[in-house]
Design an enzyme around this catalytic site. Structure first.
Site, PDB file in Angstrom:
ATOM      1  N   ASN A   9     -12.909   0.356  -5.374  1.00 29.97           N
ATOM      2  CA  ASN A   9     -12.706   0.185  -6.553  1.00 29.97           C
ATOM      3  C   ASN A   9     -13.823  -0.521  -7.527  1.00 29.97           C
ATOM      4  O   ASN A   9     -14.191  -1.432  -7.037  1.00 29.97           O
ATOM      5  CB  ASN A   9     -11.473  -0.736  -6.970  1.00 29.97           C
ATOM      6  CG  ASN A   9     -11.036  -1.363  -8.342  1.00 29.97           C
ATOM      7  OD1 ASN A   9     -11.644  -0.599  -9.220  1.00 29.97           O
ATOM      8  ND2 ASN A   9     -10.059  -2.204  -8.570  1.00 29.97           N
ATOM      9  N   CYS A  60      -6.601  -4.035  -8.288  1.00 28.74           N
ATOM     10  CA  CYS A  60      -6.244  -3.754  -6.766  1.00 28.74           C
ATOM     11  C   CYS A  60      -5.855  -5.088  -6.132  1.00 28.74           C
ATOM     12  O   CYS A  60      -5.202  -5.010  -4.984  1.00 28.74           O
ATOM     13  CB  CYS A  60      -7.567  -3.004  -6.050  1.00 28.74           C
ATOM     14  SG  CYS A  60      -9.054  -4.062  -6.141  1.00 28.74           S
ATOM     15  N   HIS A  61      -6.077  -6.179  -6.612  1.00 34.10           N
ATOM     16  CA  HIS A  61      -5.616  -7.373  -5.723  1.00 34.10           C
ATOM     17  C   HIS A  61      -4.289  -7.647  -5.600  1.00 34.10           C
ATOM     18  O   HIS A  61      -3.761  -8.467  -4.879  1.00 34.10           O
ATOM     19  CB  HIS A  61      -6.524  -8.673  -6.298  1.00 34.10           C
ATOM     20  CG  HIS A  61      -6.183  -8.839  -7.841  1.00 34.10           C
ATOM     21  ND1 HIS A  61      -6.673  -8.292  -8.639  1.00 34.10           N
ATOM     22  CD2 HIS A  61      -4.976  -9.543  -8.335  1.00 34.10           C
ATOM     23  CE1 HIS A  61      -6.236  -8.662 -10.000  1.00 34.10           C
ATOM     24  NE2 HIS A  61      -5.303  -9.512  -9.677  1.00 34.10           N
ATOM     25  N   GLU A  90      -2.341 -15.510 -11.500  1.00 38.58           N
ATOM     26  CA  GLU A  90      -1.376 -14.354 -12.198  1.00 38.58           C
ATOM     27  C   GLU A  90       0.079 -14.789 -12.068  1.00 38.58           C
ATOM     28  O   GLU A  90       0.648 -15.012 -13.209  1.00 38.58           O
ATOM     29  CB  GLU A  90      -1.458 -13.158 -11.636  1.00 38.58           C
ATOM     30  CG  GLU A  90      -3.089 -12.367 -11.994  1.00 38.58           C
ATOM     31  CD  GLU A  90      -3.257 -11.090 -11.820  1.00 38.58           C
ATOM     32  OE1 GLU A  90      -4.420 -10.421 -12.103  1.00 38.58           O
ATOM     33  OE2 GLU A  90      -2.266 -10.602 -11.061  1.00 38.58           O
ATOM     34  N   TYR A 101       0.814  -1.359   0.111  1.00 34.18           N
ATOM     35  CA  TYR A 101       0.031   0.004  -0.055  1.00 34.18           C
ATOM     36  C   TYR A 101       0.774   1.325  -0.301  1.00 34.18           C
ATOM     37  O   TYR A 101       0.561   2.430  -0.628  1.00 34.18           O
ATOM     38  CB  TYR A 101      -0.786   0.216   1.329  1.00 34.18           C
ATOM     39  CG  TYR A 101      -1.922  -0.852   1.179  1.00 34.18           C
ATOM     40  CD1 TYR A 101      -3.167  -0.960   0.481  1.00 34.18           C
ATOM     41  CD2 TYR A 101      -2.035  -2.399   1.771  1.00 34.18           C
ATOM     42  CE1 TYR A 101      -4.061  -1.941   0.424  1.00 34.18           C
ATOM     43  CE2 TYR A 101      -2.796  -3.297   1.663  1.00 34.18           C
ATOM     44  CZ  TYR A 101      -4.030  -3.022   0.821  1.00 34.18           C
ATOM     45  OH  TYR A 101      -4.902  -3.863   1.003  1.00 34.18           O
TER      46      TYR A 101
END
Length: 201
Positions: free
Chosen positions: A159, A167-168, A194, A136
């Protein structure tokens, strides 16, 4: 598209249903309805996409309060919302490619629900490479305010386009997973997906 969704889509329609669909297409095309929505099947459940002629406006998980999202969209953008599954086709294609570990097509976005600071935060997350994470604090710095880690967390929590604006990919300073609209299990699943996708490229 799942086999069940394909079979449902191939079911014969009644003249009344055809008329409703024709009206919806015309209303959206002519601008009487400014926002169209439809469901999108995915490996993580049925998502709901809201789109305008500018692009994707919002993407909701099954666990989200869709009524509240619709009220917020009606208040902030327009109450002229209509169900039109064909309008969310580009979102469906994007998600199919994403979950299929293929290069995702370009997807136009309508940022009407995003504040200026939130836009900087989400732009920073979009720059995080596939398979990687940032804290963050790091995202706050990239957004121009290195001391605003908490404000960055709030911006990410609101979001309107999760997954698409990733945002993950943002984690706590110690690497642990904090807060995600779809739940921490889903956040972990997306990151694992991912990482595997990135190693195959």
């Amino acid at each position: 598209m799942s086999d069940i969704a394909r079979r449902i889509g191939n079911l014969p329609t009644t003249p009344a249903e055809d008329a409703v669909r024709s009206f919806a297409r015309r209303a959206f095309a002519e601008g009487t309805a400014r926002i169209a929505f439809g469901s999108v099947p995915s490996p993580i459940g049925e998502l709901t996409a809201l789109v305008t002629h500018q692009g994707l406006l919002a993407l909701a998980f099954e666990t989200d309060d869709l009524d509240e999202i619709m009220r917020s969209v009606a208040r902030k953008v327009s109450p002229a919302i209509i169900r039109l599954p064909s309008a969310v086709g580009p979102v469906h294609s994007w998600l199919d490619a994403y979950f299929g570990a293929r290069p995702v097509p370009e997807l136009r976005l309508d940022r009407s629900l995003i504040t200026p600071y939130q836009d900087r935060v989400l732009a920073a997350t979009a720059g995080i490479p596939l398979g990687e994470v940032r804290t963050y604090g790091e995202v706050a710095a990239l957004a121009g305010n290195p001391k605003a880690a908490r404000a960055t967390g709030r911006a990410l929590g609101a979001n309107p386009m999760p997954i698409v604006l990733p945002c993950h990919r943002v984690v706590a300073a110690d690497g642990s997973l904090h807060g995600y609209a779809g739940g921490l299990d889903l956040k972990r699943l997306l990151l694992d997906h991912e990482r595997k996708t990135a190693t195959r490229r």
